[in-house]
Design a protein around this motif. Structure first.
Motif, short mmCIF file in Angstrom:
data_model
loop_
_atom_site.label_atom_id
_atom_site.label_comp_id
_atom_site.label_asym_id
_atom_site.label_seq_id
_atom_site.Cartn_x
_atom_site.Cartn_y
_atom_site.Cartn_z
N ASN A 136 0.69 -1.24 -0.03
CA ASN A 136 -0.08 -0.03 0.03
C ASN A 136 0.95 1.08 0.13
OD1 ASN A 136 -2.64 -1.16 -0.01
ND2 ASN A 136 -2.39 -1.70 2.11
N LYS A 216 0.70 10.55 9.14
CA LYS A 216 -0.26 9.55 9.79
C LYS A 216 -0.49 10.09 11.21
CE LYS A 216 0.94 5.40 7.72
NZ LYS A 216 1.76 4.29 8.02
N PRO A 238 -3.06 -2.16 13.81
CA PRO A 238 -2.32 -3.13 13.09
C PRO A 238 -0.86 -2.57 12.85
CG PRO A 238 -3.74 -2.19 11.57
CD PRO A 238 -4.19 -1.29 12.70
N THR A 239 0.23 -3.18 13.42
CA THR A 239 1.52 -2.77 13.42
C THR A 239 2.44 -3.61 12.69
OG1 THR A 239 1.00 -2.27 15.56
CG2 THR A 239 3.16 -1.94 14.90
N GLY A 240 2.95 -2.56 11.54
CA GLY A 240 4.16 -3.41 10.82
C GLY A 240 5.40 -2.49 11.09
N GLY A 302 1.05 -6.05 4.95
CA GLY A 302 1.29 -4.97 5.54
C GLY A 302 1.97 -5.44 7.01
N SER A 349 -8.97 -4.72 4.60
CA SER A 349 -7.88 -5.68 4.24
C SER A 349 -7.69 -6.63 5.60
CB SER A 349 -6.82 -4.62 4.16
OG SER A 349 -6.43 -4.08 5.48
C1 LIG Z 1 -3.37 -2.06 5.24
C2 LIG Z 1 -2.20 -1.82 6.08
N1 LIG Z 1 -2.37 -1.80 7.58
C3 LIG Z 1 -1.25 -1.51 8.46
C4 LIG Z 1 0.03 -1.58 7.89
C5 LIG Z 1 1.18 -1.21 8.97
O1 LIG Z 1 1.61 -0.07 8.71
P1 LIG Z 1 2.91 0.48 9.67
O2 LIG Z 1 3.94 -0.03 8.94
O3 LIG Z 1 2.77 2.04 9.70
O4 LIG Z 1 2.65 0.15 11.15
C6 LIG Z 1 0.18 -1.59 6.45
C7 LIG Z 1 1.72 -1.46 5.99
O5 LIG Z 1 1.93 -1.76 4.90
C8 LIG Z 1 -0.93 -1.56 5.51
O6 LIG Z 1 -0.49 -1.92 4.47
#
Ligand SMILES: Cc1ncc(COP(=O)(O)O)c(C=O)c1O
Length: 396
Positions: A136, A216, A238-240, A302, A349
């Protein structure tokens, strides 16, 4: 227009002058933009907001862009906050809300960060932007770079949803697929483009430049506006790489200084996939940093982030807010995607599904009593995850 005073390292506190091109601090940690909030408060009051356009540039005093002509916008931000009455009743949470980030340009909250980062790149005279992306963010970078007439290069893991890859190509970005995770993509990108090297590519990876976070953070400003000045009791994210969580936590502190809110804060809950949960493991071990996760695997592309440069900032926000980090299985995530569709009419998603799966655990484990105002961050549209929609259709 902006009241940035300086940038400050999130780890060692070293300060940097505004208006220059930066990636990480010399100590290898992310830089955070700091503002003269006393000055900003003169015009950025909650009462005045009603007259401003319904996009994230309404918070311009606390965004880093100095010149209006630098702004590259597709109308990002001010996404709906939906009261989930049916789902809330089922879960015993009458004040459950869904922040529907799929309403952003390119269908995810990544638009917020990239709108601000690309605008700042324009202001600073940068013309070529590169990043590794789980999907994304790459689409959002490609869109804003196209609109700004800049070059974009996106490095994606081979398992990235097809729609993400196709949109990047259509939007004119150079797309490269790399075997492995987003971390491998970052490594290959730096080898190929010598990002920030002689050929002029600027690295806009998560938290390796200071301004995506600023975009953000506007999610938190919106929540307070949309809840008519109230601070939610809990936010499930949701944490990446964690940009949204760190950004929102920063925004609540800013809002207190601006006089928008008092000292109360939401409890921040980070959700990861059981197949890639470095932050959850570090939180459970009371560690300050998260060790890299070996062989990350999850349908939520993500969340397939084995290590994050801002891990200590995520963990700090979770602890300061008396929140927690939870891992959920992919099947539970997908069940939750179906439930959100059937009960609230939203095609979200898998990352969004993860928030509902986590919420159920929080209720079951007694973290939430029922009266709280809870917000699930539905970070992206499910429409780009056709592969996931097919799995869901087959199991119907
Ligand atoms: C739909 C979605 N949600 C959550 C995330 C995680 O975001 P972040 O990396 O800012 O924690 C992503 C990252 O690609 C994403 O595409």
């Amino acid at each position: 227009m902006s009241f940035v005073t300086h940038l400050e390292c999130g780890r060692c506190g070293k300060q940097f002058e505004p208006g220059k091109v930066y990636n990480l601090c010399d100590c290898g940690s992310p830089l955070l933009a700091r503002y003269d909030l006393g000055q900003a408060a003169r015009t950025l009051s909650r009462d005045r907001m009603a007259r401003r356009p319904a996009n994230l540039w309404r918070y311009r005093e606390v965004l880093p862009v100095a010149r209006e002509s630098s702004i590259v916008s597709l109308g990002e931000g001010f996404t709906p906050l939906i009261h989930a009455e049916r789902l809330g009743e089922k879960l015993g949470l009458p004040n459950l809300h869904l922040k529907d980030e799929s309403a952003n340009p390119t269908g995810s909250f990544k638009a917020r960060g990239l709108a601000v980062a690309v605008s700042m790149a324009r202001e600073l005279g940068i013309r070529k932007l590169a990043m590794p992306s789980a999907g994304n963010a790459g689409g959002a970078l490609a869109a804003y770079a196209a609109r700004a007439g800049m070059e974009a290069a996106v490095f994606m893991p081979d398992g990235t949803p097809l729609a993400n890859r196709l949109e990047c190509s259509l939007l004119g970005a150079r797309v490269e697929t790399v075997a492995g995770s987003i971390k491998d993509c970052g490594r290959v990108m730096r080898e190929r483009l010598g990002a920030n090297g002689d050929d002029g590519w600027f690295d806009v990876s998560t938290l390796r430049e200071p301004y995506r976070l600023e975009g953000k953070k506007t999610m938190a400003y919106e929540l307070v506006e949309q809840l008519e000045g109230a601070v939610p009791d809990a936010i499930v994210y949701p944490t990446g790489g964690g940009t949204g969580l760190i950004g929102m936590w920063k925004a609540f502190a800013e809002m207190e200084e601006l006089g928008w809110i008092g000292a109360r804060r939401p409890r921040m809950f980070a959700v990861q996939s059981a197949g890639c949960a470095p932050v959850v493991r570090a939180f459970a071990n009371r560690a300050e940093r998260a060790e890299e996760w070996e062989n990350p695997e999850t349908v939520a592309s993500g969340l397939r982030v084995p290590s994050a440069v801002g891990d200590f900032l995520i963990l700090r926000a979770l602890r300061e807010s008396r929140g927690a980090a939870l891992a959920v299985e992919d099947v539970t995530m997908l069940d939750a995607v179906r439930e959100l569709a059937e009960m609230e009419g939203l095609v979200t998603s898998p990352e969004g599904g993860a928030t509902l799966a986590a919420l159920k655990r929080l209720v079951a484990d007694g973290f939430l009593a029922g009266y709280e105002t809870v917000v699930l961050l539905l970070t992206g549209s499910g429409y780009k995850y056709v592969e996931v929609l097919q799995i869901l259709a087959r199991s119907q």
